[in-house]
Write a protein that holds these residues in place. Structure first.
Motif, short mmCIF file in Angstrom:
data_model
loop_
_atom_site.label_atom_id
_atom_site.label_comp_id
_atom_site.label_asym_id
_atom_site.label_seq_id
_atom_site.Cartn_x
_atom_site.Cartn_y
_atom_site.Cartn_z
N ILE A 41 -10.73 -7.30 -9.82
CA ILE A 41 -9.90 -6.88 -8.68
C ILE A 41 -10.68 -5.91 -7.82
O ILE A 41 -11.21 -4.91 -8.31
N PRO A 42 -10.78 -6.16 -6.52
CA PRO A 42 -11.55 -5.27 -5.64
C PRO A 42 -10.83 -3.95 -5.43
O PRO A 42 -9.65 -3.81 -5.78
N PRO A 43 -11.52 -2.96 -4.85
CA PRO A 43 -10.88 -1.67 -4.62
C PRO A 43 -9.67 -1.81 -3.70
O PRO A 43 -9.55 -2.74 -2.92
N GLY A 44 -8.79 -0.81 -3.77
CA GLY A 44 -7.58 -0.82 -2.95
C GLY A 44 -6.39 -0.39 -3.77
O GLY A 44 -6.52 0.11 -4.89
N LEU A 45 -5.20 -0.57 -3.23
CA LEU A 45 -3.98 -0.22 -3.93
C LEU A 45 -3.70 -1.23 -5.03
O LEU A 45 -3.68 -2.43 -4.78
N PRO A 96 -6.44 10.28 -9.21
CA PRO A 96 -6.84 11.38 -8.32
C PRO A 96 -7.22 10.91 -6.92
O PRO A 96 -7.06 11.68 -5.95
N GLU A 97 -7.71 9.69 -6.80
CA GLU A 97 -8.13 9.21 -5.47
C GLU A 97 -6.98 8.65 -4.65
O GLU A 97 -7.15 8.29 -3.48
N VAL A 98 -5.78 8.58 -5.24
CA VAL A 98 -4.62 8.04 -4.54
C VAL A 98 -3.84 9.19 -3.89
O VAL A 98 -3.67 10.25 -4.48
N ARG A 99 -3.38 8.96 -2.68
CA ARG A 99 -2.58 9.95 -1.95
C ARG A 99 -1.32 9.28 -1.40
O ARG A 99 -1.34 8.11 -1.02
N GLY A 100 -0.22 10.04 -1.36
CA GLY A 100 0.96 9.61 -0.64
C GLY A 100 1.95 8.76 -1.41
O GLY A 100 2.90 8.24 -0.83
N TRP A 101 1.75 8.63 -2.73
CA TRP A 101 2.69 7.83 -3.54
C TRP A 101 3.62 8.77 -4.29
O TRP A 101 3.21 9.80 -4.80
N ARG A 102 4.89 8.40 -4.35
CA ARG A 102 5.88 9.16 -5.11
C ARG A 102 6.73 8.16 -5.87
O ARG A 102 7.22 7.18 -5.30
N THR A 137 2.90 4.62 2.87
CA THR A 137 2.28 5.93 3.06
C THR A 137 1.11 6.17 2.11
O THR A 137 0.53 7.25 2.11
N VAL A 138 0.77 5.20 1.29
CA VAL A 138 -0.20 5.41 0.21
C VAL A 138 -1.62 5.05 0.68
O VAL A 138 -1.83 4.01 1.32
N THR A 139 -2.57 5.89 0.34
CA THR A 139 -3.98 5.67 0.70
C THR A 139 -4.87 5.92 -0.51
O THR A 139 -4.48 6.57 -1.47
N ILE A 140 -6.08 5.39 -0.41
CA ILE A 140 -7.13 5.65 -1.40
C ILE A 140 -8.21 6.46 -0.71
O ILE A 140 -8.74 6.04 0.33
N THR A 141 -8.55 7.63 -1.24
CA THR A 141 -9.59 8.46 -0.65
C THR A 141 -10.94 8.07 -1.25
O THR A 141 -11.01 7.65 -2.40
N PRO A 142 -12.00 8.22 -0.51
CA PRO A 142 -13.34 7.90 -1.03
C PRO A 142 -13.69 8.77 -2.23
O PRO A 142 -13.25 9.90 -2.34
#
Length: 510
Positions: A20-24, A487-493, A505-510
């Motif tokens: 599976i490639p990077p991403g959510l 840790p690289e995930v932001r915006g998920w609850r 609202t969810v992102t993956i930071t580098p």
């Protein structure tokens, strides 16, 4: 999750790797039943519907009701008619307009799908809905198109929860007509578009750049099907999942090793033992209270669920209007339990059957309850059956005690009172305790019909107190869910209700 040695864990991750490639990256423990909202009878289908489709209303991650295809709504003075102002310019993923005519056709279709196994009860308060579902009428007379931007629903009774019912998956709006394979290749208007579904393996969703709301911050969401909890946890720790639910048995380890990644939320769920208030000695409230005092709920919560729960002193969970955090639970008091049993004429003891389903945690809870009740002279026979048989027995009124739990269908104190305790819901509804109280019935009806929100809260608190005093349950706890986010995930609850997270609202930071 078991503790794996390093080499074994490495082999497991290699075996489970799917390139599976990077991403959510999310997961479900089982395949959805369908991707058709009209056939949403399970959590994976409901979560998929939230991604692909829009409703007139929606829930956010905190369980608040927010606008969807409707920008605002209001009731008539008598509470029997709800009017919704529609959002202009919305289109399905294939370009067809989401207009008043499409919405009316979608509701009619959902009702007609009952014969295919659809769960239509959220729509039945609409006048004429039952006739459409029974094929005795083709027209849904309670849904009127006022003009191009306004629709109105006339209900069979005043109902202040109706806008929340419209946020449930069965009320999601689909285009008309739909192809025969719509459940496999859905077309909605939601924030994500369907890309592919490899059954029992992987679903792929792509961002809908034409969505009316805030566009998803990631371009792709992949949802894997992973049935085993230990595999889910291992995949998360290897970076192959963005989030994961922490197994109860692993809580202590995760608190030590992943503390900064954890989210805790008191679930909108109640764990309880229904006491059949119509069976022999259990009709006496003193006996039912004695059962509550006899069971050491705090010890069971600590031992079986590793403390992941809030002790219950009523049926309404924390976070919902009507919950009273100042009310004390019955507490563990065997001496008081024995005194109440003696007072009610059962000093020599009782013999009862406790029915349960095969869930592992229920086995341990039932055994602990059995041991505690034995200490006050109550002999308990535990009867384990498959889920459908156990529920059928409880619904027929043939179980003295029934260990169960109740999940929120929608975030409202009404959902933890009316279905569970109104006499009309005895047996076939959620009222496994067969509680029948005219005064309580009146308050329950008033709470779901009153237009004033403050009065509703007052009524719900009153209802919850009356239920607690009547002791139709052994009140156990409201579970606390624990999830981890990479840790690289932001915006998920983690959402209060399962349809409250659309991943926009969810992102993956580098």
């Amino acid at each position: 999750m078991p503790r794996f040695a390093g080499p074994l864990l490495a082999l497991l991750l290699i075996a489970c790797g799917s390139g599976i490639p990077p991403g959510l990256k999310y997961y479900w423990s089982g395949d959805p039943r369908s991707l058709d909202p009209a056939l949403s009878t399970d959590v994976p289908t409901g979560e998929a519907v939230t991604l692909l489709f829009d409703n007139l209303t929606a829930f956010d991650a905190e369980g608040r009701l927010v606008p969807g295809l409707a920008t605002h709504w209001w009731p008539s003075p008598d509470g029997r008619t709800w009017t919704f102002r529609l959002r202009p310019g919305v289109a399905f993923h294939d370009g067809r307009p989401v207009d008043a005519a499409a919405i009316r056709a979608s509701f009619r279709r959902a009702l007609a799908m009952r014969k295919e196994g659809g769960r239509i009860w959220p729509l039945l308060p609409i006048a004429g809905a039952a006739a459409v579902a029974d094929s005795s009428s083709a027209e849904l007379r309670g849904l009127v198109v006022v003009d191009d931007s306004t629709i109105a629903f006339t209900l069979t009774e005043p109902l202040n929860i109706f806008p929340k019912l419209l946020a449930m998956p069965v009320a999601a709006i689909v285009p008309t007509p739909v192809p025969d394979d719509f459940g496999e290749h859905p077309v909605g208007s939601g924030p994500w578009k369907f890309v592919s579904w490899s059954h029992d393996d992987l679903l792929v969703f792509a961002r809908n750049d034409a969505w009316w709301g805030e566009k998803a911050r990631s371009d792709t969401l992949r949802v894997r099907i992973i049935p085993e909890a230990f595999t889910e946890a291992a995949e998360y720790e290897s970076g192959r999942l963005s989030v994961v639910e922490v197994p109860a048995g692993e809580s202590a380890r995760w608190e030590l090793t992943h503390a900064s990644e954890l989210q805790h939320r008191a679930a909108l769920r109640a764990v309880y033992v229904a006491i059949n208030t119509q069976r022999g000695p259990l009709a006496d409230v003193r006996v039912r209270r004695a059962l509550n005092y006899a069971v050491n709920i705090p010890a069971i919560l600590a031992r079986v669920m590793h403390g992941r729960g809030v002790l219950a002193a009523g049926s309404i969970p924390p976070g919902l209007d009507g919950h009273d955090s100042t009310r004390a639970p019955y507490g563990y008091d065997p001496a008081r339990a024995k005194a109440l049993l003696a007072e009610s004429g059962h000093a020599s003891g009782l013999t009862l059957q406790l029915w349960r389903t095969p869930r592992a945690e229920f086995a341990r809870i039932a055994q602990a309850i059995q041991a505690d009740l034995q200490q006050v002279g109550v002999t308990v026979e535990i009867v384990e059956r498959d889920a459908s048989t156990a529920r059928a027995t409880a619904r027929k009124g043939d179980a003295d005690l029934f260990l169960s739990d109740w999940y929120a269908d929608y975030p409202d104190g009404e959902n933890f009172t009316y279905p569970l305790f109104h006499s009309s819901n005895a047996g076939t509804g959620g009222n496994y305790a067969f509680l029948k109280d005219r005064s309580l019935d009146s308050a329950l009806v008033r709470a779901r019909s009153v237009p004033d929100s403050l009065e509703k809260v007052r009524l719900l608190r009153l209802i919850d107190q009356r239920v607690f005093d009547a002791a139709p349950w052994i009140f156990c706890w409201f579970p606390v869910d624990v999830w981890a986010m990479r840790p690289e995930v932001r915006g998920w609850r983690y959402p209060a209700v399962f349809t409250g997270q659309n991943w926009t609202t969810v992102t993956i930071t580098p």
